[in-house]
Design a protein around this motif. Structure first.
Motif, PDB file in Angstrom:
ATOM      1  N   ILE B  15       0.856  -1.194   0.000  1.00 35.82           N
ATOM      2  CA  ILE B  15       0.000   0.000   0.000  1.00 35.82           C
ATOM      3  C   ILE B  15       0.886   1.236   0.000  1.00 35.82           C
ATOM      4  CG2 ILE B  15      -1.872   1.217   1.151  1.00 35.82           C
ATOM      5  CD1 ILE B  15      -2.598  -1.382   2.566  1.00 35.82           C
ATOM      6  N   GLY B  16       0.787   2.018  -1.066  1.00 34.51           N
ATOM      7  CA  GLY B  16       1.617   3.223  -1.199  1.00 34.51           C
ATOM      8  C   GLY B  16       2.808   2.938  -2.097  1.00 34.51           C
ATOM      9  N   ASP B  40      -1.711   2.630  -5.208  1.00 29.67           N
ATOM     10  CA  ASP B  40      -1.466   4.015  -4.786  1.00 29.67           C
ATOM     11  C   ASP B  40      -2.717   4.865  -5.002  1.00 29.67           C
ATOM     12  OD1 ASP B  40       1.349   5.683  -4.179  1.00 29.67           O
ATOM     13  OD2 ASP B  40      -0.340   6.928  -4.844  1.00 29.67           O
ATOM     14  N   LYS B  41      -2.896   5.846  -4.137  1.00 26.72           N
ATOM     15  CA  LYS B  41      -4.062   6.724  -4.277  1.00 26.72           C
ATOM     16  C   LYS B  41      -3.914   7.657  -5.479  1.00 26.72           C
ATOM     17  CE  LYS B  41      -4.449  10.169  -1.151  1.00 26.72           C
ATOM     18  NZ  LYS B  41      -4.367  10.837   0.180  1.00 26.72           N
ATOM     19  N   ALA B  42      -2.689   7.821  -5.975  1.00 26.08           N
ATOM     20  CA  ALA B  42      -2.472   8.660  -7.156  1.00 26.08           C
ATOM     21  C   ALA B  42      -1.795   7.814  -8.235  1.00 26.08           C
ATOM     22  CB  ALA B  42      -1.643   9.871  -6.781  1.00 26.08           C
ATOM     23  N   SER B  47       3.547  10.215  -7.688  1.00 23.31           N
ATOM     24  CA  SER B  47       2.813  10.280  -6.419  1.00 23.31           C
ATOM     25  C   SER B  47       3.752  10.508  -5.234  1.00 23.31           C
ATOM     26  CB  SER B  47       2.028   8.981  -6.214  1.00 23.31           C
ATOM     27  OG  SER B  47       2.915   7.886  -6.172  1.00 23.31           O
ATOM     28  N   GLY B  48       3.191  11.018  -4.162  1.00 20.23           N
ATOM     29  CA  GLY B  48       3.906  11.118  -2.877  1.00 20.23           C
ATOM     30  C   GLY B  48       4.972  12.191  -2.829  1.00 20.23           C
ATOM     31  N   LEU B  57      20.577  12.773  -2.786  1.00 17.82           N
ATOM     32  CA  LEU B  57      20.322  11.572  -1.986  1.00 17.82           C
ATOM     33  C   LEU B  57      20.938  11.857  -0.627  1.00 17.82           C
ATOM     34  CD1 LEU B  57      20.878   8.433  -4.276  1.00 17.82           C
ATOM     35  CD2 LEU B  57      18.716   9.475  -3.571  1.00 17.82           C
ATOM     36  N   ASN B  58      20.071  12.100   0.342  1.00 22.57           N
ATOM     37  CA  ASN B  58      20.545  12.368   1.696  1.00 22.57           C
ATOM     38  C   ASN B  58      20.761  11.046   2.414  1.00 22.57           C
ATOM     39  OD1 ASN B  58      20.249  15.115   1.262  1.00 22.57           O
ATOM     40  ND2 ASN B  58      18.132  15.115   1.992  1.00 22.57           N
ATOM     41  N   MET B 153      -6.629   3.364  -0.104  1.00 14.67           N
ATOM     42  CA  MET B 153      -6.896   2.299   0.857  1.00 14.67           C
ATOM     43  C   MET B 153      -7.308   2.907   2.201  1.00 14.67           C
ATOM     44  SD  MET B 153      -6.450   0.038  -1.307  1.00 14.67           S
ATOM     45  CE  MET B 153      -6.783  -1.476  -0.422  1.00 14.67           C
ATOM     46  N   THR B 188       2.768   4.063   3.169  1.00 16.00           N
ATOM     47  CA  THR B 188       1.955   5.223   2.801  1.00 16.00           C
ATOM     48  C   THR B 188       2.578   6.561   3.188  1.00 16.00           C
ATOM     49  OG1 THR B 188       0.802   4.871   4.869  1.00 16.00           O
ATOM     50  CG2 THR B 188      -0.265   4.014   2.903  1.00 16.00           C
ATOM     51  N   PHE B 212      -0.671  15.208   0.317  1.00 19.13           N
ATOM     52  CA  PHE B 212      -1.556  14.077   0.012  1.00 19.13           C
ATOM     53  C   PHE B 212      -1.182  12.835   0.817  1.00 19.13           C
ATOM     54  CE2 PHE B 212      -0.742  16.717  -3.815  1.00 19.13           C
ATOM     55  CZ  PHE B 212      -1.858  17.522  -3.649  1.00 19.13           C
ATOM     56  N   GLY B 369       9.613   2.813   5.196  1.00 18.59           N
ATOM     57  CA  GLY B 369       9.637   4.221   4.811  1.00 18.59           C
ATOM     58  C   GLY B 369       9.166   5.139   5.927  1.00 18.59           C
ATOM     59  N   ASP B 370       8.618   6.281   5.533  1.00 20.61           N
ATOM     60  CA  ASP B 370       8.245   7.320   6.489  1.00 20.61           C
ATOM     61  C   ASP B 370       7.180   6.866   7.494  1.00 20.61           C
ATOM     62  OD1 ASP B 370      10.031   8.966   5.234  1.00 20.61           O
ATOM     63  OD2 ASP B 370       8.564  10.410   4.469  1.00 20.61           O
ATOM     64  N   TYR B 379      15.554   9.350   4.902  1.00 21.69           N
ATOM     65  CA  TYR B 379      15.541   9.987   3.587  1.00 21.69           C
ATOM     66  C   TYR B 379      15.269   8.937   2.510  1.00 21.69           C
ATOM     67  CZ  TYR B 379      17.837  13.444   6.522  1.00 21.69           C
ATOM     68  OH  TYR B 379      18.142  14.303   7.540  1.00 21.69           O
TER      69      TYR B 379
HETATM   70  C1  LIG Z   1       9.501  18.164  -0.520  1.00 22.21           C
HETATM   71  C2  LIG Z   1      10.381  17.043  -0.101  1.00 22.21           C
HETATM   72  C3  LIG Z   1      11.678  17.013  -0.520  1.00 22.21           C
HETATM   73  C4  LIG Z   1      12.515  15.958  -0.144  1.00 22.21           C
HETATM   74  N1  LIG Z   1      13.806  15.972  -0.595  1.00 22.21           N
HETATM   75  C5  LIG Z   1      14.617  14.936  -0.304  1.00 22.21           C
HETATM   76  C6  LIG Z   1      15.940  14.898  -0.834  1.00 22.21           C
HETATM   77  O1  LIG Z   1      16.385  15.811  -1.523  1.00 22.21           O
HETATM   78  N2  LIG Z   1      16.706  13.822  -0.556  1.00 22.21           N
HETATM   79  C7  LIG Z   1      16.257  12.772   0.203  1.00 22.21           C
HETATM   80  O2  LIG Z   1      17.000  11.789   0.366  1.00 22.21           O
HETATM   81  N3  LIG Z   1      15.004  12.793   0.748  1.00 22.21           N
HETATM   82  C8  LIG Z   1      14.173  13.841   0.506  1.00 22.21           C
HETATM   83  N4  LIG Z   1      12.901  13.876   1.031  1.00 22.21           N
HETATM   84  C9  LIG Z   1      12.440  12.761   1.879  1.00 22.21           C
HETATM   85  C10 LIG Z   1      11.909  11.600   1.028  1.00 22.21           C
HETATM   86  O3  LIG Z   1      11.279  12.091  -0.108  1.00 22.21           O
HETATM   87  C11 LIG Z   1      10.935  10.758   1.819  1.00 22.21           C
HETATM   88  O4  LIG Z   1      11.541  10.367   3.024  1.00 22.21           O
HETATM   89  C12 LIG Z   1      10.529   9.503   1.051  1.00 22.21           C
HETATM   90  O5  LIG Z   1       9.986   9.807  -0.204  1.00 22.21           O
HETATM   91  C13 LIG Z   1       9.497   8.734   1.859  1.00 22.21           C
HETATM   92  O6  LIG Z   1       9.184   7.550   1.171  1.00 22.21           O
HETATM   93  P1  LIG Z   1       7.801   6.816   1.465  1.00 22.21           P
HETATM   94  O7  LIG Z   1       7.701   5.727   0.489  1.00 22.21           O
HETATM   95  O8  LIG Z   1       7.696   6.509   2.897  1.00 22.21           O
HETATM   96  O9  LIG Z   1       6.701   7.944   1.169  1.00 22.21           O
HETATM   97  P2  LIG Z   1       6.282   8.533  -0.271  1.00 22.21           P
HETATM   98  O10 LIG Z   1       7.447   8.492  -1.197  1.00 22.21           O
HETATM   99  O11 LIG Z   1       5.628   9.831  -0.059  1.00 22.21           O
HETATM  100  O12 LIG Z   1       5.204   7.482  -0.765  1.00 22.21           O
HETATM  101  C14 LIG Z   1       3.982   7.279  -0.091  1.00 22.21           C
HETATM  102  C15 LIG Z   1       2.954   6.880  -1.133  1.00 22.21           C
HETATM  103  O13 LIG Z   1       1.778   6.385  -0.508  1.00 22.21           O
HETATM  104  C16 LIG Z   1       0.655   6.837  -1.220  1.00 22.21           C
HETATM  105  N5  LIG Z   1      -0.493   6.794  -0.311  1.00 22.21           N
HETATM  106  C17 LIG Z   1      -0.682   7.536   0.786  1.00 22.21           C
HETATM  107  N6  LIG Z   1      -1.838   7.212   1.381  1.00 22.21           N
HETATM  108  C18 LIG Z   1      -2.391   6.217   0.640  1.00 22.21           C
HETATM  109  C19 LIG Z   1      -3.590   5.465   0.751  1.00 22.21           C
HETATM  110  N7  LIG Z   1      -4.459   5.670   1.743  1.00 22.21           N
HETATM  111  N8  LIG Z   1      -3.856   4.520  -0.187  1.00 22.21           N
HETATM  112  C20 LIG Z   1      -2.991   4.314  -1.213  1.00 22.21           C
HETATM  113  N9  LIG Z   1      -1.844   5.006  -1.361  1.00 22.21           N
HETATM  114  C21 LIG Z   1      -1.539   5.949  -0.437  1.00 22.21           C
HETATM  115  C22 LIG Z   1       1.044   8.221  -1.686  1.00 22.21           C
HETATM  116  O14 LIG Z   1       0.281   8.631  -2.805  1.00 22.21           O
HETATM  117  C23 LIG Z   1       2.523   8.034  -2.014  1.00 22.21           C
HETATM  118  O15 LIG Z   1       2.742   7.692  -3.357  1.00 22.21           O
HETATM  119  C24 LIG Z   1      12.040  14.923   0.684  1.00 22.21           C
HETATM  120  C25 LIG Z   1      10.725  14.960   1.124  1.00 22.21           C
HETATM  121  C26 LIG Z   1       9.891  16.007   0.741  1.00 22.21           C
HETATM  122  C27 LIG Z   1       8.472  16.027   1.219  1.00 22.21           C
END
Ligand SMILES: Cc1cc2nc3c(=O)[nH]c(=O)nc-3n(C[C@H](O)[C@H](O)[C@H](O)COP(=O)(O)OP(=O)(O)OC[C@H]3O[C@@H](n4cnc5c(N)ncnc54)[C@H](O)[C@@H]3O)c2cc1C
Lengths: 103, 564
Positions: B15-16, B40-42, B47-48, B57-58, B153, B188, B212, B369-370, B379
Motif C-alpha cells: 500500500i503506497g 497508490d491513491k495517485a 505520487s507522494g 540523496l541524503n 486504501m 503510505t 496528500f 519508509g516514512d 531519507y
Molecule cells: C519536498 C520534499 C523534498 C525531499 N527531498 C529529499 C531529498 O532531496 N533527498 C532525500 O534523500 N530525501 C528527501 N525527502 C524525503 C523523502 O522524499 C521521503 O523520506 C521519502 O519519499 C518517503 O518515502 P515513502 O515511500 O515513505 O513515502 P512517499 O514516497 O511519499 O510514498 C507514499 C505513497 O503512498 C501513497 N499513499 C498515501 N496514502 C495512501 C492510501 N491511503 N492509499 C494508497 N496510497 C496511499 C502516496 O500517494 C505516495 O505515493 C524529501 C521529502 C519532501 C516532502
C-alpha cells in the motif's frame, strides 16, 4: 500556488488529470480540463511537465507574494524549458535532466 | 448510493507506491515470482513526496564514514531515542540501494575516478527531478507486479489476528475495492496537514511535506490495534520563507553563512543539530534579532543562474517567487523560517513499532519508509533500504500462510459503511471547514507555529477534547462525489493521528529535540527518566501507553510481549 488551464489550448488528452498526485484535476463536460481544487495544489508541477500543449500555467498566490506572472513548461525528454511570463517580461530557463546538480 | 465491488487476490499487497513501496515491489520482483499488487491513491509516476523531484540523496554514507558512524550521528542528532537495530540494518543497505537506483537511470555526480561526489558530509549530488518516473518505469517492467493507480486504501482486513488484505475505493470511479493478500506491506508515508500552515488561505498546500500523505497508514494501523512509537517527536523543517524550498541547495551548494538581521552568524551559539538549527532561528526571532537569512547577497551571476536552475529541478515556487518580485539571491538574502509540524518517520522517529525485520505487531503486516518509527533520518536511500528489508521478511512469512478466503458479509458491511457518507443528510459543516478547525486547534493548543512550537499541558488537554469532538463530527459529513469520500477519509485519518500525537506528548513528561517537543510544563531534557520509548496501542477508543527500554545496535528485536 496553483494551476490555470488555458481552455483554448487544452486538447482534453487527460494526461495532467492522470498524473496529479492530489487527484485535483478533472475533465469537464466540454472535454477540457478543469482545476477542481485550486487551493489544494502542492505546486509539484507534475501536470505542467506532462502537458504537450503548453495549456497549463503555474502561478503563485498573492498570499505568498505572487504578482500575476505565470510559468509554462516544455518537456523535451532530456531537458525541460521553463518559460516565465509577466507583462512584457519573458525569461526562459532550460534545465537538463541528465546531468547531476552541483547544488 | 451504491458502490460497485471489485475483489482481488494476491500474495503480497503493497500500500503506497512511493520511495519505499516501489523499492519493495522491485525487491519482490528480483527475489521471487510471487504475485504482487502495488496500490497508490495517485499515479505512481508522480505520487507522494517525490512528485516534484528531490534535491540530493541524503543519508548516503560517504568515504570516511561507516554504517556505524551513521548510526552514531543519527542517535546523537535524535538525542538518544532511536532504534539502533533498525538504523544499522538500514545503513548497511544504503550502498546497495544507491547503486541500484543509479543503474535504473538516476544521474549521480561522480569524480574522474568514478566516485560519488559528496554533498555535505552525508549526501550525494544527483539530478532528482525525474526520480519518481525512473522508479515507476522499473516497476512497470516487473511482470509479477500489478500496479493499481488511484485507489485509496482505508482499512486492513483482519482475520484471526492476521492482516489478510485491505479495503479501499477508487478515487474517480464509484467502486469499492477489496484486496486479499497473504501479507501486506504498508508504505503510505507520513502525515501532513495536521497543523495550520503559515499560509492557511489560498496557498494552504504550499507546505513542505506532501499534503496528500495524510497519515492513512498510521491511522489504519492505529484502528487495527498496531503498536505505534514516538508520535511525540514531531518534525518541523527549516526552509526558505513562503516557498518552503530546501535551504540545503544554497547552504550546501554555496557555503554561505546563516545570519540574523544584524548579520551575526547565530546558529553557532546553539548546539548544532537538525532540531537545534531550527530552535536557534526561532530564538533569534523571539529575541527580536530575526528574521534570519542565508547570506546569498553578492553571489556571482553564474551562481545565481545555477541556483535558479537547481530550484527549477525540484522546487519551482522559489525561482518563480524571485521572478515575480524582480529579484534573485544575488540581490537579496534568502529568508528562512520553520514550517508547521508534521508526523514523519523518515525525518523524526514516529510511526509503526516494528521488529528488526520491519514486521509490525500485527501478524502479516510489514512496514517501510516514512510510516515506520524508531529510525529517523532515513531519507530516500533509507526508505529504499527499508522497502528491501520489509519485502524479504514478507517473502519469508508468506511461505507458511494459506490463501485468504473472501468474507462476503464483511465486504458488504464495509461497503455500506462507505455508502453511508453519501446518504448522510446535508449539513452546514463542510469537510474543508472541519479540517481547518482541526488545524487551528493543533496550532493554538498543541504547539503550532503561532505558539512558537511551545506546548502547554492545560491547552493540550483542551486540544484532546476538541479533536475527539471533531472526530465524532466527521461521521456526519456528507459526500456527493468520490473526491468528497477521499477528503472525508483524509481528515478522519489526520484526526486520529492528532489524537495519537497528543496522547504521546501527554505521556512524555520532559522536553526533548528542541521545538519538536518543547513542553513548557517540563522544560528540561531528563535522561535519567526518559531515555526510553513512548509507545501506544489504541483500543476501545483509547490510547494505552506502553513504555519500552531502548533497543541496542547488536540486538535482533522480536515482538514478544505484544499488548492489545
Ligand atoms: C519536498 C520534499 C523534498 C525531499 N527531498 C529529499 C531529498 O532531496 N533527498 C532525500 O534523500 N530525501 C528527501 N525527502 C524525503 C523523502 O522524499 C521521503 O523520506 C521519502 O519519499 C518517503 O518515502 P515513502 O515511500 O515513505 O513515502 P512517499 O514516497 O511519499 O510514498 C507514499 C505513497 O503512498 C501513497 N499513499 C498515501 N496514502 C495512501 C492510501 N491511503 N492509499 C494508497 N496510497 C496511499 C502516496 O500517494 C505516495 O505515493 C524529501 C521529502 C519532501 C516532502
Amino acid at each position: 500556488m496553483s494551476i490555470k488551464i488555458l481552455q483554448d489550448k487544452c486538447i482534453g488528452c487527460g494526461k495532467c488529470v492522470d498524473i496529479c498526485p492530489g487527484n485535483l484535476l478533472e475533465l469537464g463536460v466540454n472535454g477540457k480540463v478543469e482545476m477542481m481544487y485550486p487551493k489544494d495544489c502542492w505546486g509539484c508541477a507534475a501536470c505542467l511537465k506532462e502537458c504537450t500543449q503548453e495549456a497549463l500555467l503555474y502561478y503563485i498566490g498573492e498570499d505568498m507574494g505572487g504578482k500575476g506572472g505565470y510559468l509554462v513548461a516544455k518537456d523535451k525528454v532530456d531537458t525541460i524549458d521553463f518559460i516565465y511570463v509577466r507583462g512584457e517580461k519573458k525569461v526562459k530557463f532550460t534545465v537538463n535532466r541528465k546531468t547531476a546538480s552541483q547544488y | 448510493m451504491n458502490l460497485g465491488v471489485q475483489i482481488y487476490n494476491t500474495d503480497i499487497l503493497i500500500i503506497g507506491a512511493g520511495a519505499a513501496g516501489c523499492y519493495s515491489a522491485l525487491t519482490l520482483h528480483e527475489k521471487s515470482d510471487c504475485k504482487v499488487i502495488l496500490v497508490d491513491k495517485a499515479n505512481i509516476r508522480r505520487s507522494g513526496c517525490l512528485a516534484g523531484g528531490i534535491n540530493a540523496l541524503n543519508g548516503y554514507i560517504n568515504k570516511g564514514d561507516t554504517p556505524d558512524s551513521y548510526v552514531d550521528y543519527v542517535k546523537k542528532d535524535s538525542q538518544g531515542i532511536v532504534r539502533e537495530d533498525l538504523l544499522i540494518t538500514m545503513a548497511e543497505k544504503i550502498e546497495e540501494v544507491t547503486r541500484k537506483i543509479e543503474s535504473m537511470g538516476l544521474p549521480i555526480l561522480k569524480d574522474e575516478n568514478g566516485n560519488y561526489i559528496p554533498r555535505g558530509r552525508r549526501g550525494i549530488r544527483i539530478n532528482g527531478e525525474n526520480i519518481k518516473p525512473i522508479l515507476a518505469r522499473s516497476v512497470r517492467r516487473a511482470e509479477n507486479v500489478i500496479v493499481m493507480n488511484k485507489v485509496n486504501m482505508i482499512d486492513y482486513i483482519i482475520r484471526d489476528g492476521r492482516v489478510i488484505g485491505a479495503y479501499g475505493f477508487m478515487v474517480n470511479l464509484r467502486v469499492f475495492v477489496v484486496i486479499y493478500a497473504k501479507a501486506v506491506i504498508c508504505a503510505t508515508g507520513g502525515a501532513a496537514g495536521l497543523y495550520l500552515p503559515k499560509h492557511w488561505s489560498f496557498s494552504r498546500h504550499k507546505i513542505w511535506y506532501c499534503p496528500f500523505n495524510t497519515g492513512a497508514g498510521y491511522a489504519m494501523g492505529i484502528r487495527a490495534g498496531a503498536e505505534m512509537t514516538t508520535f511525540e517527536m514531531r518534525f518541523i523543517a527549516l526552509r526558505c520563507k513562503d516557498t518552503i524550498s530546501p535551504t540545503g541547495t544554497i547552504a550546501g551548494g554555496l557555503n554561505v553563512r546563516q545570519v540574523n538581521k544584524t548579520g551575526e552568524e547565530y546558529a553557532e551559539k546553539y548546539k548544532s543539530s537538525t532540531p537545534g538549527r531550527l530552535f536557534a532561528t526561532i530564538q533569534e526571532n523571539l529575541k527580536g534579532k530575526g528574521p534570519c537569512y542565508l547570506e546569498t547577497k553578492g553571489i556571482s551571476e553564474d551562481q545565481e543562474q545555477d541556483l535558479f536552475k537547481a530550484y527549477f529541478n525540484m522546487s519551482i515556487a522559489q525561482p518563480v517567487k524571485w521572478l515575480e518580485n524582480d529579484t534573485g539571491p544575488a540581490k537579496e538574502n534568502v529568508e528562512i523560517e520553520g514550517t508547521e509540524p508534521y508526523i514523519v518517520g523518515g525525518h523524526a522517529a514516529s510511526g509503526y513499532w516494528v521488529d528488526t525485520g520491519r514486521g509490525t505487531t500485527l501478524k502479516g503486516l510489514y512496514a517501510a519508509g516514512d510510516v515506520v518509527g524508531g529510525s529517523p533520518k532515513k531519507y530516500v536511500p533509507g526508505c529504499f533500504a527499508e522497502g528491501l528489508i520489509a519485502s524479504v521478511s514478507a517473502l519469508e512469512y508468506i511461505k507458511s500462510v494459506p490463501d485468504p478466503e473472501p468474507d462476503m458479509d464483511e465486504i458488504i458491511k464495509t461497503k455500506e459503511g462507505l455508502e453511508r457518507y453519501f446518504d448522510n443528510p446535508e449539513t452546514d459543516l463542510t469537510i474543508e471547514d472541519l479540517e481547518l478547525m482541526m488545524q487551528d486547534v493543533m496550532d493554538k493548543k498543541a504547539g503550532g507555529i503561532s505558539e512558537n512550537y511551545i506546548i502547554y499541558q492545560n491547552k493540550l488537554l483542551e486540544a484532546e477534547k476538541e479533536i475527539v469532538r471533531l472526530s465524532e463530527l466527521v461521521e456526519t459529513l456528507k459526500a456527493s462525489t468520490m473526491h468528497d469520500l477521499l477528503f472525508i477519509h483524509e481528515v478522519k485519518d489526520r484526526l486520529l493521528v492528532c489524537r495519537a500525537l497528543i496522547a504521546h506528548i501527554l505521556a512524555r513528561k520532559e522536553s526533548r529535540w528542541y521545538c519538536y517537543l518543547n513542553n513548557a510544563d517540563y522544560p528540561n531534557q531528563d535522561d535519567q527518566n526518559w531515555l526510553k520509548y513512548v509507545n501506544s496501542v489504541y483500543k476501545d477508543g483509547k490510547f494505552n501507553i506502553i513504555y519500552r527500554e531502548l533497543v541496542g545496535r547488536d540486538e535482533i528485536y522480536e515482538h514478544k510481549d505484544i499488548t492489545g
